[in-house]
Design a protein around this motif. Structure first.
Motif, short mmCIF file in Angstrom:
data_model
loop_
_atom_site.label_atom_id
_atom_site.label_comp_id
_atom_site.label_asym_id
_atom_site.label_seq_id
_atom_site.Cartn_x
_atom_site.Cartn_y
_atom_site.Cartn_z
N LYS A 1 2.14 -40.65 96.37
CA LYS A 1 3.58 -40.78 96.12
C LYS A 1 4.32 -41.26 97.36
O LYS A 1 5.18 -42.14 97.30
CB LYS A 1 4.14 -39.43 95.66
N ARG A 2 3.97 -40.70 98.54
CA ARG A 2 4.63 -41.09 99.78
C ARG A 2 4.33 -42.55 100.11
O ARG A 2 5.20 -43.29 100.59
CB ARG A 2 4.18 -40.17 100.92
N ALA A 3 3.09 -42.98 99.85
CA ALA A 3 2.73 -44.37 100.14
C ALA A 3 3.52 -45.34 99.27
O ALA A 3 3.97 -46.39 99.73
CB ALA A 3 1.22 -44.56 99.92
N ILE A 4 3.71 -45.00 97.98
CA ILE A 4 4.47 -45.88 97.09
C ILE A 4 5.95 -45.86 97.45
O ILE A 4 6.63 -46.90 97.41
CB ILE A 4 4.24 -45.46 95.63
N GLU A 5 6.49 -44.71 97.84
CA GLU A 5 7.89 -44.64 98.26
C GLU A 5 8.13 -45.49 99.50
O GLU A 5 9.22 -46.09 99.66
CB GLU A 5 8.30 -43.19 98.52
N ASN A 6 7.13 -45.58 100.38
CA ASN A 6 7.27 -46.40 101.60
C ASN A 6 7.39 -47.88 101.25
O ASN A 6 8.01 -48.65 102.00
CB ASN A 6 6.07 -46.17 102.52
N VAL A 7 6.78 -48.29 100.13
CA VAL A 7 6.90 -49.69 99.71
C VAL A 7 8.36 -50.03 99.41
O VAL A 7 8.86 -51.12 99.72
CB VAL A 7 6.02 -49.95 98.46
N TYR A 8 9.09 -49.07 98.81
CA TYR A 8 10.48 -49.30 98.41
C TYR A 8 11.48 -49.00 99.52
O TYR A 8 12.67 -49.30 99.37
CB TYR A 8 10.82 -48.44 97.19
N THR A 9 11.04 -48.38 100.60
CA THR A 9 11.98 -47.91 101.62
C THR A 9 12.86 -49.03 102.17
O THR A 9 14.08 -48.88 102.31
CB THR A 9 11.22 -47.22 102.77
N GLY A 10 12.27 -50.18 102.45
CA GLY A 10 13.03 -51.25 103.08
C GLY A 10 13.77 -52.16 102.13
O GLY A 10 14.52 -53.03 102.58
N ILE A 11 13.59 -51.98 100.82
CA ILE A 11 14.19 -52.93 99.88
C ILE A 11 15.21 -52.29 98.94
O ILE A 11 15.97 -53.00 98.30
CB ILE A 11 13.09 -53.63 99.04
N LEU A 12 15.21 -50.98 98.85
CA LEU A 12 16.22 -50.30 98.03
C LEU A 12 17.32 -49.74 98.92
O LEU A 12 17.05 -49.30 100.04
CB LEU A 12 15.59 -49.16 97.22
N PRO A 13 18.55 -49.72 98.46
CA PRO A 13 19.63 -49.13 99.27
C PRO A 13 19.43 -47.63 99.44
O PRO A 13 18.70 -47.00 98.67
CB PRO A 13 20.89 -49.45 98.46
N LYS A 14 20.10 -47.07 100.41
CA LYS A 14 19.97 -45.65 100.70
C LYS A 14 20.45 -44.83 99.50
O LYS A 14 21.50 -45.09 98.92
CB LYS A 14 20.79 -45.29 101.94
N GLY A 15 19.66 -43.83 99.12
CA GLY A 15 20.01 -42.99 97.99
C GLY A 15 19.46 -43.46 96.67
O GLY A 15 19.57 -42.76 95.66
N ALA A 16 18.87 -44.67 96.63
CA ALA A 16 18.30 -45.20 95.39
C ALA A 16 16.79 -44.95 95.36
O ALA A 16 16.13 -44.95 96.40
CB ALA A 16 18.59 -46.69 95.27
N SER A 17 16.26 -44.74 94.16
CA SER A 17 14.84 -44.42 94.01
C SER A 17 14.26 -45.20 92.84
O SER A 17 14.98 -45.58 91.91
CB SER A 17 14.65 -42.92 93.79
N PRO A 18 12.94 -45.43 92.84
CA PRO A 18 12.31 -46.23 91.77
C PRO A 18 11.69 -45.37 90.68
O PRO A 18 11.63 -44.14 90.77
CB PRO A 18 11.23 -46.99 92.54
N PHE A 19 11.17 -46.04 89.66
CA PHE A 19 10.32 -45.45 88.62
C PHE A 19 8.94 -46.08 88.74
O PHE A 19 8.81 -47.30 88.79
CB PHE A 19 10.89 -45.72 87.23
N VAL A 20 7.90 -45.24 88.81
CA VAL A 20 6.52 -45.74 88.93
C VAL A 20 5.61 -44.92 88.02
O VAL A 20 5.63 -43.68 88.07
CB VAL A 20 6.01 -45.66 90.39
N TYR A 21 4.85 -45.61 87.18
CA TYR A 21 3.80 -44.97 86.38
C TYR A 21 2.47 -45.60 86.79
O TYR A 21 2.28 -46.81 86.72
CB TYR A 21 4.05 -45.20 84.89
N LEU A 22 1.54 -44.77 87.25
CA LEU A 22 0.25 -45.24 87.75
C LEU A 22 -0.87 -44.54 86.99
O LEU A 22 -0.95 -43.31 86.97
CB LEU A 22 0.12 -44.96 89.25
N SER A 23 -1.71 -45.34 86.34
CA SER A 23 -2.89 -44.83 85.65
C SER A 23 -4.12 -45.35 86.38
O SER A 23 -4.35 -46.56 86.45
CB SER A 23 -2.90 -45.28 84.19
N LEU A 24 -4.91 -44.45 86.92
CA LEU A 24 -6.05 -44.80 87.75
C LEU A 24 -7.34 -44.35 87.06
O LEU A 24 -7.47 -43.18 86.67
CB LEU A 24 -5.91 -44.11 89.12
N LYS A 25 -8.26 -45.30 86.88
CA LYS A 25 -9.56 -45.00 86.28
C LYS A 25 -10.63 -45.12 87.36
O LYS A 25 -10.80 -46.18 87.97
CB LYS A 25 -9.87 -45.98 85.15
#
Length: 683
Positions: free
Chosen positions: A290-314
């Motif tokens: 989760k922290r790794a995916i949040e770091n992807v969005y850190t520099g491109i989303l404004p402060k206070g904004a968050s994404p939606f991510v669904y990850l299915s791993l086999k």
């Protein structure tokens, strides 16, 4: 000199073997934290059984009742005696089976744990058995339904699949129960778990509702897609910003894995990160991923904004260790860092590719030197709803205060009822959907805007249902009776199948009410039926359809012909019950009972006509000179004025999609401020 002897140190406490019941209750507390965790275990059992439909019923946040029904493979009768014992499972037999596990459950502790902290019952039927079997469990063992009866599973009626009912969860652990008193929070957690599994299993139909409720709070169709499930459960606004990637790796000497990711682009901004992680179809949590995916969005989303991510791993089951947490919410797998890095890199590249179409919202700034734009007098409009109206100089009170002497003689300002949103009921009937679409298509944009942004001026004539409203610089004379009739029809469609009830105490006789209305009518020469025959026919029509009237419209008629309740369309608005006999009589000839669409439409039109405000129906046998009757007429008129101003017009502002037909005679412009200024300028 006295020397006190040293106090003897206490010896070591003896080690005791705990009782089996205490061991099981402690183990149950580690697995079943709250109703949502119990639901998660049962959901996984249903999915393991190949269910395509799963229905969940909840009462008091799952503490009083938590029931899950599926259409899976069911449980064999011979397995029921050991079903709720610890470490009984059909998923594995040796320790090596853990390395090739493809099912959700494997320990056999879920039902055992639940039976130690709740009352557990199971109704199950396999596809090959002739009937279902019901079994009750306590502390992992079968128990009889009543004292003196056998504890063996009893045959009963049932569908293919399994229904598990949990009642009085944590009844024997008061400390845990006292910590879970917020039933709304527990219900929200249950919906959250169901939402996540519904997205990961779009081919399975999920439904969740509160006990006693006619409409579900969560419902998904079967044979859907992941994208469509996300749209249904997280709102249609997310769909236009949703991206998808597939990342996989299959090399010699390395583990084989694949992943599917649905994530939002830079235009989507939520207040909180929504991260759904499934590893080998198991809902788990991973702070590192989760922290790794949040770091992807850190520099491109404004402060206070968050994404939606669904990850299915086999991942190859041999590379995953699922036995690292009591509730199986965490797993460990090989090469976790490399897999996470590759997924994040692909995700970041996809976002960068789509970032060229980023949408920005901006506001124009007016320079201070230009100054505010001058508004001429003939363009100034009233904008406050608290300005004085025509009625504000007269004592008009809330209908609930009528009959109290103090309110009549010395009226006090009444607080307005708190507005409650009228939500549209969920209905899959084609006829109802068609009628709702007709309202949307027939909506007149300008007239609807006038009613949405109007300012109420006052009632001109109560008997003729005429009122004045202002919109911008124009004054309109409206027939609030015609507007109310259309409003109540649309609200009836909005409530369809989920009406509140207006109970009648004591319930009047249906036959007597219809007889009153028929006796007041003149029989035309077109019918050969007498008035008693007409009464019988109308009563028979309504009585034969009372189950449909109760289910769809909350019009309850008892077996012995008593009208127990009426549909309540608008909160704090009470219809004129003098019209009840006429309403019931008109349901016979005016409703088309042969066609579903026309039946629903004509019934709701008659219901709306019943709800329309109008003058009280006086009894000609009672002299009008009696002061008591005169007082009641005055009180009724005041109640109607209050309801029209404080209930009807605010409801029109929020819910009425005005059709063009109202412009013909029911909405008339009577004055325009700019035109009036022109007249006075010529004088």
């Amino acid at each position: 000199m006295n020397i006190e002897p040293e106090s003897e140190l206490p010896g070591p406490a003896p080690i005791r073997r705990l009782q089996e019941s205490l061991i099981n209750r402690i183990a149950a507390g580690e697995i079943i934290h709250r109703p949502a965790s119990a639901l998660k275990e049962l959901l996984e059992n249903s999915l393991d059984a190949g269910a395509t439909t799963i229905r969940v019923t909840v009462k008091d946040g799952g503490l009083k009742l938590l029931q899950i029904q599926d259409n899976g493979s069911g449980i064999r009768q011979s397995d029921l005696p050991i079903l709720a014992e610890r470490f009984t499972t059909s998923k594995l037999s040796t320790f090596s089976d853990l390395t090739k596990l493809t099912t959700y459950g494997f320990r056999g502790e879920a039902l055992a744990s639940i039976s130690h902290v709740a009352h557990l019952s199971v109704v199950t039927k396999t596809r090959t058995s002739t009937c279902a079997y019901k079994a009750l469990y306590s502390d992992g063992k079968l128990v009889p339904a009543q004292r003196g009866q056998s504890e063996e599973p009893k045959p009963c009626a049932g569908n293919d699949g399994t229904t598990i009912t949990i009642e009085n969860l944590f009844f024997n652990t008061p400390t845990r129960l006292s910590a879970l008193r917020n039933t709304s929070e527990e219900y929200a957690r249950i919906l959250d778990v169901l939402t996540k599994y519904a997205i990961h299993n779009p081919k399975v139909s999920f439904m969740c509702k509160k006990a006693g409720s006619s409409s579900p709070d969560l419902s998904t169709p079967s044979a859907s897609t992941t994208r469509h499930a996300i749209k249904m459960l997280y709102g249609p606004s997310i769909e236009k910003d949703l991206l998808q990637i597939a990342v996989n790796e299959d090399m010699k000497g390395e583990i084989s894995w694949s992943s599917e990711v649905y994530f939002t682009n830079v235009n989507y901004q939520a207040k909180k990160t929504v991260f759904l992680l499934f590893i080998n179809s198991r809902l788990v949590e991973s702070t590192r991923i989760k922290r790794a995916i949040e770091n992807v969005y850190t520099g491109i989303l404004p402060k206070g904004a968050s994404p939606f991510v669904y990850l299915s791993l086999k991942i190859d089951p041999q590379s995953v260790d699922v036995n690292v947490h009591p509730t199986k919410k965490e797993v460990h797998f090989l090469n976790e860092e490399e897999i996470t890095t590759q997924i994040c890199d692909t995700l970041q590249a996809k976002i960068a590719e789509k970032s060229q179409s980023r949408v920005f919202e901006y506001q124009e700034e007016v320079s201070a030197s230009s100054g505010p734009k001058k508004v001429y007098s003939h363009h100034k409009v009233r904008t406050s709803l608290h300005d004085r109206t025509l009625d504000s100089m007269f004592p008009v009170v809330n209908p609930s205060q009528i009959g109290k002497g103090s309110a009549e003689s010395n009226p006090q300002p009444q607080s307005l009822p708190r507005s409650r949103e009228v939500k549209e009921s969920e209905c899959f009937l084609t006829s109802v959907t068609t009628l709702r679409n007709q309202i949307v298509k027939g909506k007149h944009k300008l007239l609807t805007e006038i009613l949405e942004k109007h300012t109420f001026v006052g009632i001109v004539d109560v008997d003729r249902c005429l009122s004045l409203i202002q919109y911008s610089t124009k004054l309109y004379l409206v027939n609030h009776g015609a507007l109310a009739e259309e409003l109540f029809y649309q609200l009836g469609l909005r409530h369809f199948g989920d009406f509140s009830r207006l109970k009648l105490e004591p319930p009047p006789s249906l036959r007597e009410l219809v007889k009153i209305a028929v006796d007041a009518e003149e029989i035309s020469g077109e019918t050969s039926l007498s008035k008693p025959d007409i009464v019988d026919r109308i009563v028979n029509i309504l009585h034969s359809r009372r189950s449909m009237l109760s289910e769809y419209f909350s019009l309850n008629i008892s077996e012995d012909g008593l009208v127990q309740s009426l549909p309540l369309i608008l909160r704090d608005y009470t219809p004129n019950l003098d019209k009840l006999p006429l309403f019931l009589m008109r349901l016979g000839p005016q409703v088309n009972w042969t066609s579903e669409t026309e039946c629903f439409e004509s019934f709701l039109r008659e219901l709306a006509y019943f709800y329309v405000p109008g003058p009280m129906i006086s009894d000609p046998s009672i002299p009008t000179t009696m002061s008591k009757e005169t007082d009641e007429d005055i009180a009724g008129s005041k109640a109607e004025i209050w309801q029209v101003q404080h209930i009807l017009f605010p409801a029109m502002r929020r819910y009425l999609a005005a059709p063009k037909s109202l412009l013909d005679v029911d909405v008339v412009q009577v004055a325009s401020l700019p035109d009036l200024y022109k007249v006075f300028e010529r004088c």
